[in-house]
Design a protein around this motif. Structure first.
Motif, PDB file in Angstrom:
ATOM      1  N   GLN A  26      -0.986  11.401  -3.243  1.00  0.00           N
ATOM      2  CA  GLN A  26      -2.186  11.081  -3.314  1.00  0.00           C
ATOM      3  C   GLN A  26      -2.945  12.182  -4.450  1.00  0.00           C
ATOM      4  O   GLN A  26      -3.363  11.911  -5.243  1.00  0.00           O
ATOM      5  CB  GLN A  26      -2.949  10.782  -2.257  1.00  0.00           C
ATOM      6  N   THR A  27      -2.348  13.424  -3.947  1.00  0.00           N
ATOM      7  CA  THR A  27      -2.818  14.569  -4.610  1.00  0.00           C
ATOM      8  C   THR A  27      -2.574  14.890  -6.183  1.00  0.00           C
ATOM      9  O   THR A  27      -3.204  15.010  -6.939  1.00  0.00           O
ATOM     10  CB  THR A  27      -2.562  15.844  -4.059  1.00  0.00           C
ATOM     11  N   VAL A  28      -0.995  14.626  -6.129  1.00  0.00           N
ATOM     12  CA  VAL A  28      -0.364  14.936  -7.476  1.00  0.00           C
ATOM     13  C   VAL A  28      -0.492  13.613  -8.669  1.00  0.00           C
ATOM     14  O   VAL A  28      -0.826  13.981  -9.730  1.00  0.00           O
ATOM     15  CB  VAL A  28       1.107  15.222  -7.288  1.00  0.00           C
ATOM     16  N   PHE A  29      -0.517  12.701  -8.083  1.00  0.00           N
ATOM     17  CA  PHE A  29      -0.398  11.329  -8.853  1.00  0.00           C
ATOM     18  C   PHE A  29      -1.469  10.320  -8.699  1.00  0.00           C
ATOM     19  O   PHE A  29      -1.836   9.414  -9.593  1.00  0.00           O
ATOM     20  CB  PHE A  29       1.040  10.505  -8.697  1.00  0.00           C
ATOM     21  N   GLY A  30      -2.367  10.460  -7.788  1.00  0.00           N
ATOM     22  CA  GLY A  30      -3.613   9.710  -7.489  1.00  0.00           C
ATOM     23  C   GLY A  30      -3.133   8.338  -7.026  1.00  0.00           C
ATOM     24  O   GLY A  30      -4.120   7.575  -7.194  1.00  0.00           O
ATOM     25  N   TRP A  31      -2.183   8.226  -6.283  1.00  0.00           N
ATOM     26  CA  TRP A  31      -1.765   7.042  -5.878  1.00  0.00           C
ATOM     27  C   TRP A  31      -2.728   6.563  -4.511  1.00  0.00           C
ATOM     28  O   TRP A  31      -2.873   7.423  -3.720  1.00  0.00           O
ATOM     29  CB  TRP A  31      -0.158   6.749  -5.089  1.00  0.00           C
ATOM     30  N   GLN A  32      -2.679   5.638  -4.342  1.00  0.00           N
ATOM     31  CA  GLN A  32      -3.492   4.956  -3.090  1.00  0.00           C
ATOM     32  C   GLN A  32      -2.271   4.506  -2.206  1.00  0.00           C
ATOM     33  O   GLN A  32      -1.422   3.674  -2.445  1.00  0.00           O
ATOM     34  CB  GLN A  32      -4.449   3.759  -3.292  1.00  0.00           C
ATOM     35  N   LEU A  33      -2.321   5.189  -0.736  1.00  0.00           N
ATOM     36  CA  LEU A  33      -1.112   4.824   0.223  1.00  0.00           C
ATOM     37  C   LEU A  33      -1.890   4.182   1.244  1.00  0.00           C
ATOM     38  O   LEU A  33      -2.972   4.725   1.906  1.00  0.00           O
ATOM     39  CB  LEU A  33      -0.354   6.088   0.360  1.00  0.00           C
ATOM     40  N   GLN A  34      -1.170   3.211   1.595  1.00  0.00           N
ATOM     41  CA  GLN A  34      -1.623   2.321   2.744  1.00  0.00           C
ATOM     42  C   GLN A  34      -0.716   2.164   3.967  1.00  0.00           C
ATOM     43  O   GLN A  34       0.282   1.288   3.703  1.00  0.00           O
ATOM     44  CB  GLN A  34      -2.231   1.049   2.411  1.00  0.00           C
ATOM     45  N   PRO A  35      -0.821   2.984   5.144  1.00  0.00           N
ATOM     46  CA  PRO A  35       0.175   2.849   6.254  1.00  0.00           C
ATOM     47  C   PRO A  35       0.233   1.604   6.635  1.00  0.00           C
ATOM     48  O   PRO A  35      -0.843   1.227   7.019  1.00  0.00           O
ATOM     49  CB  PRO A  35      -0.069   3.969   7.064  1.00  0.00           C
ATOM     50  N   MET A  36       1.374   0.786   6.936  1.00  0.00           N
ATOM     51  CA  MET A  36       1.417  -0.347   7.569  1.00  0.00           C
ATOM     52  C   MET A  36       1.615  -0.468   8.851  1.00  0.00           C
ATOM     53  O   MET A  36       1.606  -1.554   9.559  1.00  0.00           O
ATOM     54  CB  MET A  36       2.651  -1.478   6.814  1.00  0.00           C
ATOM     55  N   GLY A  37       1.909   0.744   9.672  1.00  0.00           N
ATOM     56  CA  GLY A  37       2.305   0.767  11.110  1.00  0.00           C
ATOM     57  C   GLY A  37       3.455   0.304  11.535  1.00  0.00           C
ATOM     58  O   GLY A  37       4.305  -0.111  10.856  1.00  0.00           O
ATOM     59  N   PRO A  38       3.637   0.521  12.732  1.00  0.00           N
ATOM     60  CA  PRO A  38       4.906   0.341  13.525  1.00  0.00           C
ATOM     61  C   PRO A  38       5.322  -0.875  13.576  1.00  0.00           C
ATOM     62  O   PRO A  38       6.616  -1.327  13.361  1.00  0.00           O
ATOM     63  CB  PRO A  38       4.730   0.946  14.917  1.00  0.00           C
ATOM     64  N   GLU A  39       4.413  -2.202  13.571  1.00  0.00           N
ATOM     65  CA  GLU A  39       5.084  -3.383  13.525  1.00  0.00           C
ATOM     66  C   GLU A  39       5.523  -3.794  12.070  1.00  0.00           C
ATOM     67  O   GLU A  39       6.377  -4.755  11.983  1.00  0.00           O
ATOM     68  CB  GLU A  39       3.769  -4.364  13.497  1.00  0.00           C
ATOM     69  N   MET A  40       5.463  -3.089  10.983  1.00  0.00           N
ATOM     70  CA  MET A  40       6.055  -3.146   9.915  1.00  0.00           C
ATOM     71  C   MET A  40       7.156  -1.938   9.441  1.00  0.00           C
ATOM     72  O   MET A  40       7.059  -1.715   8.254  1.00  0.00           O
ATOM     73  CB  MET A  40       4.880  -3.383   8.599  1.00  0.00           C
TER      74      MET A  40
END
Length: 134
Positions: A26-40
């Motif tokens: 997120q900091t270096v490349f500006g990516w948006q990251l979405q954790p999918m959780g333990p079920e995924m």
């Protein structure tokens, strides 16, 4: 019958620390990251560009990806690319016939498609995805 060209549609990177890897990209490349959780499986979706958007700043030809928890005792825990295929079972047969090795059976990813990992004759880990239609 000619074999269809199969584009790179996704990338995958292993991680040891979800918070650390998320902050880094997120900091270096500006990516948006979405954790999918333990079920995924604690997978983290990585949006690197607005490639599917009609926005003026959309980067055509870009791909998005994901990050997966590193499992040291599992083989081939390394970065890889995912290739889009029209028929995963036919592509699996071609991989085997050409000297590659398919690892397991296709896994159905809800809302996405059928996914399977393979190793090419040089020992590179890659994956194939037959996207859901519609």
């Amino acid at each position: 019958m000619p074999i269809p060209a199969c584009p790179v549609v996704h990338f995958e990177l292993p991680y040891r620390d979800a918070a650390r890897v998320s902050t880094f990209y997120q900091t270096v490349f500006g990516w948006q990251l979405q954790p999918m959780g333990p079920e995924m499986g604690n997978y983290i979706l990585a949006t690197t560009s607005t490639c599917d958007s009609s926005a003026p700043d959309a980067l055509r030809g870009s791909i998005n990806g994901g990050l997966f928890p590193l499992v040291p005792e599992s083989p081939l825990q390394q970065p890889s690319v995912v290739l889009g295929v029209p028929d995963v079972r036919e592509a699996m047969a071609r991989v085997s016939a050409a000297g590659g090795q398919v690892l397991g059976e296709p896994m159905a990813i809800p809302g996405v498609g059928d996914y399977v990992v393979f190793v090419d004759p040089e020992g590179n880990r890659l994956s194939m995805l037959q996207p859901l239609m519609g």
